[in-house]
Design a protein around this motif. Structure first.
Motif, PDB file in Angstrom:
ATOM      1  N   ARG A 184      -0.086  -3.124   0.912  1.00 13.77           N
ATOM      2  CA  ARG A 184      -0.445  -4.541   1.113  1.00 13.77           C
ATOM      3  C   ARG A 184      -1.861  -4.721   0.601  1.00 13.77           C
ATOM      4  NH1 ARG A 184       1.033  -5.316   6.144  1.00 13.77           N
ATOM      5  NH2 ARG A 184       2.085  -3.292   6.040  1.00 13.77           N
ATOM      6  N   THR A 210      -5.552  -2.989   6.811  1.00 13.41           N
ATOM      7  CA  THR A 210      -5.305  -2.963   5.363  1.00 13.41           C
ATOM      8  C   THR A 210      -5.619  -1.609   4.736  1.00 13.41           C
ATOM      9  OG1 THR A 210      -7.574  -3.619   4.898  1.00 13.41           O
ATOM     10  CG2 THR A 210      -5.961  -5.397   5.197  1.00 13.41           C
ATOM     11  N   THR A 261      -2.265  -2.530  -3.819  1.00 16.15           N
ATOM     12  CA  THR A 261      -0.937  -2.778  -3.244  1.00 16.15           C
ATOM     13  C   THR A 261      -0.089  -1.510  -3.256  1.00 16.15           C
ATOM     14  OG1 THR A 261      -1.077  -5.051  -4.034  1.00 16.15           O
ATOM     15  CG2 THR A 261       1.095  -4.261  -3.357  1.00 16.15           C
TER      16      THR A 261
END
Lengths: 371, 371, 371, 371
Positions: free
Chosen positions: C117, B77, C112
C-alpha cells in the motif's frame, strides 16, 4: 539475522563450532598504540581451559590463540584484530547417537526449530567452546582498560550450589586465594568443602548451578549512554549472553526489593560514596564506584542420568548425555564473566572518549590548499 | 554517543525531558498493514499514568499520545511512526533548590560528570517521565505481536517490599485481579495489606523496592540470534534499561544456582515441556514455552527524609527531595516492563521472519527489460 | 526493516509524510555544551524553503522548526534533540486522481510493491518534503563542526541542465554570489541565462536535471573508518540517499578514468598538497585538504506532460501530474546536500574523537570506596 | 571506531593486512540450508587473483579460501561463516625504504595522521589485498541471491582509460567475451587495443584509471529501506568503499543532469518498463528492472616515476614506488565490484524478507505449558 557481534565502538564478532576446524573472532575498534602479544591473551585462556582439574570436562584443548592482524611490531595499529584458535581434541563420535534426539535443557530443539537443522557435534555453535574467543577478546579489552584508564576487572565464584564463599570485605575473603584453587574461590576454607561436594556430585552423575561475581575497579565516572545503552543494561546483556546464565544483578540486585530508599541510596560525602548499593552505576552511567555484577549459572543439562525427551520425529524417547562435560559450568565461568564485563567497559570507554583520543601523529598536518 | 535507540528491526528512538515542552519517539520498522490508532496506545499509557491512586506521584499528566506519521487510513504503511506526548503539569520551581546539589541515589552526579552539565528540572532526561514513550511504543509492539503471531504480553507485581503476591498457578493467583487494583497485584487478598503498607510508608516519608514479573505467551519457537543477540540477553538489556532496575531473571533465575541438572532441565514429551525452568528460552532462542522474566526495582531515592550529599563545588551538604514522587516506583512499572518485553519480542520476531513476510502487493511485478 | 536513521555517533532518525500533520526527527549524539537555538536552524531551512522564487514549487510552508528537547538554557545537554516541523499547506485533493495510478519515474510503484500500500498524498514518505528535517539536523551538524573543529560546509549549483556555472578558482566563481540568486549559482553572469531557461522550461511543462557541488573546508586529517565506513563511502551513501540523486563523485570523480597516475596523485610538499584530485580523502580517511563532492540530480518526473503508465490493476493508462512541483529539484538541493555532508562529517568527527572529548565536569571525581 | 563491517542482516566483517600471516572475514546472517563449498568461492577469487596476465601485478598468491565454520555436511547452518586466506608471497623488503616516506596519492599519510603509526608493508590494511575477502564473501552473497531469488550479478570493464568498450545492447557487446580476456572486456575487438595500450603504459612506468559496470538481473521489486538505507545509497556506499573508487553512478547517472523529465522517466506498460534510466531503483527501492551501477577507479599512485612528497618529519623528499603493482587497478576490479553489489543485494533481500523465510523445521512445535 546476524547476532554474532557485541559492542559499538569496541566490537567483537565471533565464529566457530565446537567440533569444526577452528573458532575465531575479530576485535574491531581497538585503539592504536596498545602493546599486545599472544601471551597477553593466553593467560586468561589458560584460566578458562578445560581439564585443569578433575572437576571440569576432561576435553583437552591447548587453546593457543593466534593474532592474525591489527598488531605491528608488538603494538596495535587501529586495524581489526583477527583471532584464531584451532580445535584439537574432537570426539565427534560421542555425539552420533544424539543426532536424532533433543537433549532436554539444551539448545538442540531451539536451533533445529529456528534453522531447520543443526550441527549436532558437541552442540555446534551453542557449545560453551565459543566462549574461548570471548576470553581472548576480553583480554584485549582488559589491556585497553588498564592502559587507557587504569581499570582493573576481576571476579570470583561467590556460590557453588549450596556453598557460599564470601563477598569483598567479608571475613575470609582474599583476592589472592582466587587464583590458587580450581574454583576461583576467594575463601581458602571453602575449597576442601567444594572438592568433596563436586566429587560426590560427579559420582551421582548429576550437575549443579553456581553464582559468579565480577568487579571492575577504577572505572571513571561518565561511562554509559542513556536511556537504552546504559552501562548496567549493556552489562546485563553481555552477561546474560553467556551460556547457562539465567540471572544478572547489579549492586544490591534483588535485595533492593526489600530495601527502603534511605537504606538503599548511597550517601555522598567529600570523602566519597558511603556504600555501593548502586554497584557503581547511577542512571545508567558509571559513578566512579567499583562496578559490581553477579550472574547465576544454571546446572548443565548434560548429565549421565537419563532424561525424557522427543526425537526428530516428535516421538517420546530417553537420552543419556555421554561426551565430556563440566558437572558445574560455573567453575570455569569466572574468566568468561570477567571478559564480558571488560568488553562492555572497553566499548563504553571508547564510546565516551573516542578511540583515538590519545593518538599523537608524528607530524603536524600539512597546510590545506583551496578546494 | 547515541544511546537512545533500542532494537534492530523494530526500533524505538526516543527523546524528551521531564520538564521540556514534550517527549516523543519514533518507531521504525513496524510492518505495513497493521490497523493502528491512538486509542490503541492510550490504554497502556493510562495504566502507567501518574495520579491514578494515592500511592503514586500526584503529578497530573493526561499523557495523550499523538501519532504523527506512518499510519494512513487507520493502517500502518511501513513508514516510521512518529509519537508525541505534550508535557503539561510541570512544577519546575520544585527543583530550583536542588540545582546545585546532587541527590544521592540519583543520576544528578553521573549526568553532570558525563556531560559537564544537566537539566536539573525533575531529573531531565533521567526522569521516569521518559518511560511514557516506551509504553506508547510498546503498545505498537504488542499489536504487532498479537496480529502477526498471536503473542500476548502481560505482567503483574510479584513483590512489594516484604509483601509477596503469587506466581502463575499458585493459590490465589488470578490474572483478572491485576487490572482491578492500583498495584497490579494478581492476588486480591494482598491489596488491603499493600494499601496499609503504603500508607504507613508514605507517612514515614520513606520509599520501598518492588519486583515485577512479565510473561509472554504464544511466542513461536526460533526467536533470538545467538551468540550475542540472544533473546534472553536482549530481554535482560531491555528490562535493565528501565529506571531503577537492579536485577533481571529469566525462568528459574537465581534459584538455578542451587538446582541440580536433573531438577532444572525441563523434560520434553510429545505433549510438551514438563516445567519451565528455562523461562521459554534455550540457548538464547525461544522454545515455544511462555517467556517469563522478573525484574527488581530499587526504592526511589527521592524521599522526604534528609540525605547526606555534596554540592556542585564538592562541599558536604544535605538534601531533602520535595517535588512529587512515587514512594514505590515499582507500582507503576508493570506496563513499562510489559512494553520493554514486547519491544524485544517484536524486534526478534521481525529479525527472524522479516518485516514484510505478510505483504501482498496488489499486482504482480511488471516484466523486466534488458539492462 | 528500519532504514530511517543515518550515522553512528551523530545519528539522525526522521519521520513524516508530505501530507501528514507534521514531519520530525531526532538527533542523537550531539555533544553537550553547544550553544543552539531554533533560529540557528531556521537559516538553512529558509534557504531550502519552497516558493522563494517562481522557479520552485509554489507550495507555501513556513517550515518553522521546533526544538523539543536536548537543549537547556540555550546549550545542548548531550540528550537527544527532538525536532518538529508542522505541515501547513496541504492540498491532498491534488493527488486524489493519481491514487490508483503509478506515476512513472516515481516511487509510487516500488512503495506499493514493497509495502502492499502507500500514502499517495504528495508521495507520502517518498516526498522531498522529508528533506526539510535533514536540513534542520544538518544545521546542528554544521554548528557542531564549526564549534569543535572549525569546519565550514557550503555548496553551490554547478550545472543546471546544459548551463554550467564554474568550479572554485575558475573565472567568475564567487562564493558571495551563491546566496544572492535563487539558483545558488556562484557565477553572477549565469543567473539571467538560468532565469530564461527555467521560464521556457516551465512553459513547456517539462523538467530538467542539475548538478550540485558541496565542499567542506577545515576538515582535520584522520576522519573515516576503513575499510567499509570510509569517509568517502559514507559521503556517497548520504548524498545518494537524497531524493533524485543518481550519481556521486569525490574529487576528480569520473575524470580519473582517463587520468594517468602521475597526473592524478596529488604531490605533497612541506607547503601542503599540490592539487586536490583526491577531493580531500585518501584511503577513505580525510587528508586535511578540502572535501569536495558532486551529485547529479535527475529531472523530476512530475511534469504536466502526459506519461504512459499502469494502474493498480496493471492496466495501461496515462498520467498527468498536477499538484505543485519543482521543474528542477536541483535548484533547492544545495542546502540539502550541504546538510548531508555536514551530517557525515559530524558523525565521523565524533567517531574519531569521541562525543565528550571537550567535557569539563564542574568537580573532580569523588574517591571510590572498596567494592 | 570500528568500520570493518558492512551490511545489517547479511554482514561481512573483515580483517587482515597485505603482509600479515593471513587475511580473513566473518559472514554473519547467511540463511541456513544453502549448499556451500570452498570451490564455490574459489571461482571468483581466481578471477580476481593477481598474476593472471602480464597486465596485472606479478605478486603470486594462490588465494585459497578456507571455510572454518557455519557449514555442516555441505550446507549452511545459519551460524556465522569464518573465512581465511593465508598470505604467501610477501616481499616486505620492497617496502623498507618507504617506511619513512608518504607515497603521494596513497593512504600512508592519512593512516599515520589518524592512528599515529602504520603498518607500512605493502600498504598494510589499506592494501587492495583486503578485497580478496570481499570477493570470497561476495561469492556467498551470490549463491544466496541465486538460490533464494534467482538474482544474477555480473560485471564488465566499460572503460580502460581512453578506450571505451560498450554498454549492454550496444553493437559488439557480448557477455560471453567478458571471461575470455584478462580485461573483462565485453567487446572482443577492444582486447588487442587494450593489450597494446597497457604494454605502452607499462613501459612508460605510469598507470591509468578505468570504469567498471555491474548489473544485477532478476532483482525482485521491494528491496531497499528508505529514507536513508535506500538500495541505491547502500550500493553507492559499498562501491565507493572499494580502494581507488572516486565516483558511482546508478542508471543514467550524471547524464541525467542534462535530461528532461519526459526523457528520463521510464514509462510503464503492462509489458514492462520502457527504458531503464532509473537503473532499477525508484525512490530507493528496487523496481524489478535490472540494477545497473558504474564505478570510476583512479589510476594507482604506485608508479615507477618519481613523485614529490614529505617524510615522517615533514621534510620534502622524492619517492619511487618499487614493489609489484597493477598499472591499472581497474582491470582486476570487476569481480570485486560484483562482490560488493552482491553483498548489498543479499543484505537487502534478507532485510526485506527475513533470514529464515524458507526454513522448514523437521517437526511441528511442541505444545506450550502454562507459565
Amino acid at each position: 539475522m546476524s547476532g554474532n557481534s557485541i559492542g559499538r565502538s569496541f566490537v567483537l564478532t565471533s565464529f566457530g563450532e565446537s567440533h569444526g576446524p577452528a573458532i575465531g573472532g575479530i576485535v574491531d575498534g581497538c585503539p592504536p598504540g596498545l602493546p599486545l602479544s599472544e601471551a597477553d591473551l593466553q593467560q586468561d585462556l589458560d584460566r578458562r581451559k578445560p581439564g585443569q582439574s578433575r572437576h571440569t570436562t576432561q576435553r583437552r584443548e591447548s587453546d593457543r590463540v593466534q593474532i592474525l592482524s591489527g598488531v605491528f611490531e608488538g603494538v596495535t595499529t587501529g586495524a581489526p584484530i583477527g583471532l584464531l584458535i584451532q580445535n584439537e581434541d574432537q570426539r565427534s563420535k560421542d555425539y552420533a547417537e544424539i543426532a536424532a534426539k533433543f537433549r532436554p535443557g539444551h539448545a538442540d530443539y531451539t536451533y533445529t526449530m529456528k534453522y531447520g537443522r543443526r550441527d549436532y557435534r558437541g552442540g555446534g555453535r551453542s557449545s560453551a567452546r565459543e566462549t574461548a574467543i570471548r576470553v581472548a577478546a576480553g583480554g584485549i579489552a582488559k589491556r585497553c582498560l588498564q592502559t587507557l584508564a587504569g581499570v582493573r576487572v576481576r571476579g570470583y565464584l561467590s556460590r557453588l550450589g549450596p556453598i557460599r564463599t564470601a563477598a569483598v570485605g567479608e571475613p575470609g575473603f582474599d583476592w589472592d586465594q582466587v587464583e590458587r584453587n580450581p574454583f576461583f574461590s576467594p575463601v581458602a576454607e571453602r575449597v576442601a568443602e567444594m572438592e568433596a561436594y563436586m566429587d560426590a556430585l560427579r559420582k551421582s552423575g548429576d550437575s549443579i548451578g553456581a553464582e559468579v561475581t565480577v568487579i571492575a575497579e577504577g572505572v571513571p565516572p561518565g561511562l554509559g549512554e542513556p536511556v537504552f545503552d546504559r552501562l548496567d543494561a549493556d552489562i546485563a546483556h553481555a552477561l546474560m549472553s553467556i551460556n547457562a546464565v539465567k540471572g544478572v544483578e547489579i549492586g544490591a540486585g534483588f535485595d533492593c526489593v526489600e530495601q527502603k530508599g534511605t537504606e538503599h541510596r548511597d550517601a555522598m560525602t567529600p570523602e566519597g560514596f558511603v556504600g555501593n548499593n548502586a554497584g557503581g552505576v547511577l542512571g545508567g552511567i558509571s559513578s566512579g564506584q567499583p562496578v559490581v555484577a553477579r550472574l547465576a549459572l544454571k546446572p548443565t543439562s548434560s548429565v549421565r542420568l537419563p532424561g525424557r525427551t522427543v526425537d526428530l520425529t516428535g516421538q517420546a524417547t530417553e537420552v543419556i548425555t555421554k561426551g565430556r562435560h563440566d558437572p558445574c559450568v560455573g567453575i570455569r565461568a569466572t574468566p568468561i564473566a570477567e571478559a564480558m564485563l571488560a568488553l562492555v567497559l572497553a566499548d563504553h570507554l571508547l564510546r565516551h572518549r573516542g578511540q583515538n583520543a590519545d593518538v599523537r601523529p608524528p607530524l603536524s598536518p600539512l597546510p590545506a590548499s583551496a578546494p
